[in-house]
Motif scaffolding. Sequence first.
Motif, PDB file in Angstrom:
ATOM      1  N   PHE A 104       0.816  -1.212   0.000  1.00 50.26           N
ATOM      2  CA  PHE A 104       0.000   0.000   0.000  1.00 50.26           C
ATOM      3  C   PHE A 104       0.857   1.273   0.000  1.00 50.26           C
ATOM      4  CE2 PHE A 104      -3.544  -2.758   1.630  1.00 50.26           C
ATOM      5  CZ  PHE A 104      -4.382  -2.559   0.531  1.00 50.26           C
ATOM      6  N   PRO A 105       1.940   1.338   0.783  1.00 54.21           N
ATOM      7  CA  PRO A 105       2.803   2.516   0.673  1.00 54.21           C
ATOM      8  C   PRO A 105       3.367   2.710  -0.728  1.00 54.21           C
ATOM      9  CG  PRO A 105       3.264   1.376   2.720  1.00 54.21           C
ATOM     10  CD  PRO A 105       2.330   0.499   1.950  1.00 54.21           C
ATOM     11  N   MET A 106       3.771   1.636  -1.387  1.00 49.79           N
ATOM     12  CA  MET A 106       4.310   1.758  -2.740  1.00 49.79           C
ATOM     13  C   MET A 106       3.239   2.247  -3.702  1.00 49.79           C
ATOM     14  SD  MET A 106       6.751  -1.653  -2.745  1.00 49.79           S
ATOM     15  CE  MET A 106       6.682  -1.849  -4.482  1.00 49.79           C
ATOM     16  N   LEU A 107       2.014   1.740  -3.542  1.00 51.25           N
ATOM     17  CA  LEU A 107       0.910   2.188  -4.392  1.00 51.25           C
ATOM     18  C   LEU A 107       0.624   3.669  -4.155  1.00 51.25           C
ATOM     19  CD1 LEU A 107      -1.408   1.637  -6.372  1.00 51.25           C
ATOM     20  CD2 LEU A 107      -2.801   0.893  -4.407  1.00 51.25           C
TER      21      LEU A 107
ATOM     22  N   ALA B 129      -2.948  14.424  -1.378  1.00 50.37           N
ATOM     23  CA  ALA B 129      -4.368  14.291  -1.039  1.00 50.37           C
ATOM     24  C   ALA B 129      -5.066  13.254  -1.926  1.00 50.37           C
ATOM     25  CB  ALA B 129      -5.053  15.651  -1.170  1.00 50.37           C
ATOM     26  N   VAL B 130      -4.838  13.320  -3.235  1.00 49.74           N
ATOM     27  CA  VAL B 130      -5.475  12.366  -4.159  1.00 49.74           C
ATOM     28  C   VAL B 130      -5.020  10.949  -3.854  1.00 49.74           C
ATOM     29  CG1 VAL B 130      -5.607  11.618  -6.564  1.00 49.74           C
ATOM     30  CG2 VAL B 130      -5.829  14.046  -5.999  1.00 49.74           C
ATOM     31  N   SER B 131      -3.731  10.779  -3.595  1.00 50.65           N
ATOM     32  CA  SER B 131      -3.206   9.453  -3.275  1.00 50.65           C
ATOM     33  C   SER B 131      -3.863   8.877  -2.026  1.00 50.65           C
ATOM     34  CB  SER B 131      -1.692   9.541  -3.070  1.00 50.65           C
ATOM     35  OG  SER B 131      -1.169   8.307  -2.636  1.00 50.65           O
ATOM     36  N   LEU B 132      -3.969   9.683  -0.979  1.00 51.46           N
ATOM     37  CA  LEU B 132      -4.578   9.195   0.267  1.00 51.46           C
ATOM     38  C   LEU B 132      -6.061   8.903   0.093  1.00 51.46           C
ATOM     39  CD1 LEU B 132      -2.831  11.490   2.907  1.00 51.46           C
ATOM     40  CD2 LEU B 132      -2.198   9.186   2.160  1.00 51.46           C
ATOM     41  N   LEU B 133      -6.754   9.751  -0.664  1.00 50.99           N
ATOM     42  CA  LEU B 133      -8.185   9.518  -0.919  1.00 50.99           C
ATOM     43  C   LEU B 133      -8.397   8.241  -1.723  1.00 50.99           C
ATOM     44  CD1 LEU B 133      -9.347  13.161  -1.757  1.00 50.99           C
ATOM     45  CD2 LEU B 133     -10.055  11.792   0.213  1.00 50.99           C
ATOM     46  N   ALA B 134      -7.445   7.900  -2.580  1.00 45.87           N
ATOM     47  CA  ALA B 134      -7.585   6.719  -3.423  1.00 45.87           C
ATOM     48  C   ALA B 134      -7.199   5.428  -2.708  1.00 45.87           C
ATOM     49  CB  ALA B 134      -6.721   6.884  -4.682  1.00 45.87           C
ATOM     50  N   VAL B 135      -6.188   5.490  -1.845  1.00 43.31           N
ATOM     51  CA  VAL B 135      -5.627   4.260  -1.272  1.00 43.31           C
ATOM     52  C   VAL B 135      -6.159   3.937   0.126  1.00 43.31           C
ATOM     53  CG1 VAL B 135      -3.498   3.066  -0.623  1.00 43.31           C
ATOM     54  CG2 VAL B 135      -3.533   4.547  -2.640  1.00 43.31           C
ATOM     55  N   LEU B 136      -6.291   4.940   0.983  1.00 38.49           N
ATOM     56  CA  LEU B 136      -6.675   4.665   2.374  1.00 38.49           C
ATOM     57  C   LEU B 136      -8.008   3.927   2.532  1.00 38.49           C
ATOM     58  CD1 LEU B 136      -5.461   7.837   4.315  1.00 38.49           C
ATOM     59  CD2 LEU B 136      -4.769   5.467   4.707  1.00 38.49           C
ATOM     60  N   PRO B 137      -9.071   4.259   1.744  1.00 41.03           N
ATOM     61  CA  PRO B 137     -10.324   3.513   1.905  1.00 41.03           C
ATOM     62  C   PRO B 137     -10.200   2.022   1.605  1.00 41.03           C
ATOM     63  CG  PRO B 137     -10.720   5.586   0.772  1.00 41.03           C
ATOM     64  CD  PRO B 137      -9.239   5.409   0.839  1.00 41.03           C
TER      65      PRO B 137
ATOM     66  N   LYS C 145     -12.791   3.527   9.265  1.00 38.68           N
ATOM     67  CA  LYS C 145     -12.117   4.765   9.666  1.00 38.68           C
ATOM     68  C   LYS C 145     -10.785   4.959   8.915  1.00 38.68           C
ATOM     69  CE  LYS C 145     -11.841   7.615  13.800  1.00 38.68           C
ATOM     70  NZ  LYS C 145     -11.932   7.646  15.264  1.00 38.68           N
ATOM     71  N   PRO C 146     -10.844   5.142   7.609  1.00 35.30           N
ATOM     72  CA  PRO C 146      -9.608   5.350   6.843  1.00 35.30           C
ATOM     73  C   PRO C 146      -8.913   6.672   7.158  1.00 35.30           C
ATOM     74  CG  PRO C 146     -11.528   5.697   5.455  1.00 35.30           C
ATOM     75  CD  PRO C 146     -12.033   5.124   6.741  1.00 35.30           C
ATOM     76  N   PHE C 147      -9.699   7.658   7.632  1.00 38.47           N
ATOM     77  CA  PHE C 147      -9.116   8.974   7.926  1.00 38.47           C
ATOM     78  C   PHE C 147      -9.315   9.318   9.404  1.00 38.47           C
ATOM     79  CE2 PHE C 147     -10.054   8.974   3.423  1.00 38.47           C
ATOM     80  CZ  PHE C 147      -8.903   9.522   2.877  1.00 38.47           C
ATOM     81  N   PRO C 148      -8.353   8.939  10.237  1.00 42.32           N
ATOM     82  CA  PRO C 148      -8.456   9.277  11.671  1.00 42.32           C
ATOM     83  C   PRO C 148      -8.358  10.783  11.877  1.00 42.32           C
ATOM     84  CG  PRO C 148      -6.284   8.399  11.168  1.00 42.32           C
ATOM     85  CD  PRO C 148      -7.109   8.222   9.936  1.00 42.32           C
ATOM     86  N   ALA C 149      -8.697  11.221  13.066  1.00 43.42           N
ATOM     87  CA  ALA C 149      -8.762  12.658  13.356  1.00 43.42           C
ATOM     88  C   ALA C 149      -7.437  13.363  13.102  1.00 43.42           C
ATOM     89  CB  ALA C 149      -9.218  12.866  14.802  1.00 43.42           C
TER      90      ALA C 149
ATOM     91  N   VAL D  68       3.327   5.813  -5.827  1.00 45.98           N
ATOM     92  CA  VAL D  68       3.199   5.874  -7.292  1.00 45.98           C
ATOM     93  C   VAL D  68       2.073   6.816  -7.695  1.00 45.98           C
ATOM     94  CG1 VAL D  68       2.583   4.548  -9.351  1.00 45.98           C
ATOM     95  CG2 VAL D  68       4.202   3.597  -7.696  1.00 45.98           C
ATOM     96  N   ILE D  69       0.914   6.699  -7.044  1.00 50.14           N
ATOM     97  CA  ILE D  69      -0.222   7.568  -7.383  1.00 50.14           C
ATOM     98  C   ILE D  69       0.134   9.024  -7.113  1.00 50.14           C
ATOM     99  CG2 ILE D  69      -2.589   8.201  -6.753  1.00 50.14           C
ATOM    100  CD1 ILE D  69      -3.123   5.243  -6.223  1.00 50.14           C
ATOM    101  N   ALA D  70       0.734   9.296  -5.966  1.00 52.60           N
ATOM    102  CA  ALA D  70       1.102  10.673  -5.619  1.00 52.60           C
ATOM    103  C   ALA D  70       2.103  11.238  -6.620  1.00 52.60           C
ATOM    104  CB  ALA D  70       1.692  10.717  -4.210  1.00 52.60           C
TER     105      ALA D  70
END
Length: 331
Positions: free
Chosen positions: A7-10, A64-72, A78-82, A13-15
Amino acid sequence: MFQGFRFPMLAAVIAAVVSWSLTPLVRKFAIAKGAVDDPNQDERRVHKEPTPRWGGVAIYAGIAVSLLAVLPFAYREKPFPAYLIGILLASLALVVIGAYDDVRPLRARWQMLYLFAIGVGIQFLFDNIGRVQISGMSLPPFSSKGVWQSFGTLAVPLTAIYIFVVTKTMDTIDGIDGLAAGVAGIAGMTLSIIATYEGQPRVALIAAALAGASIGFLRHNYNPAKIFMGTGGAQVLGFMLAALSIVGAFKTAAALVLFIPILVFGVPIFDAVFVVIRRIASRQPITQADKRHVHHTLLGKGYSQRQTVWILYTVAAALSFLLIILVKSYG
């Protein structure tokens, strides 16, 4: 072997792809709005041609786009903690303020004020997953029998000062093509590797996204740079790296807490200390801009911009490699 890095590598790459592909559009927008760095503005400038700023917009978008795409997918619950929401909102604020500063420079006191305000505010957005706060440390270092020492209420100002120092030092090394982006990429990869080894996969993913966005932007920022990241870009990278080092490395490698910032941020921190000492010795204000930075010194010795950044990349990579070895041995 590489399962924990998927997941970090993905995310990296997206970012990188988003940052790389979006930067030319940001460049055109910056030129249209007059956000251009004039090399004749002062003697510190080393570039020869007017160069657009606002590259931080592309860097932030890549993250931001990378995290929105991968974290879910990586965290269905809870993909986005506080703390991460706080980091993203604070970073967005830094991009906006930085974009304004690139057009109408703010005084040093105002920069200090909003950086400290963000450093304090981020500490109060947290849940049971994580918190951006240096709550204490284990003493003595490098000891399996270290005793945890809580900072209590001092944790708030100490954390804010740490965030300010790292953010500002990353900003100050952004003086030649590709230096800040390359150093941030190395620091992000280092924090990602440490977090993966130490069982902090979410932090590893976020740090990898930051590294990827930095490297994607570097494609346009490497000498001769077509665009600069500007105040917003440098401060976003510094702030996010500081916050992630607190949530990740500071929590997992307690025995090494004193050495993490020295090694991960060795190049910008050494540069800051180097400059302050030289300004004090010359009896000049420590906030006065000049050509006393390490990269200016190397340029003055006859090295080219590319040679200078590769010297500093090598130092940053060597320090980061040393930290990874220490974490595997003592963390």
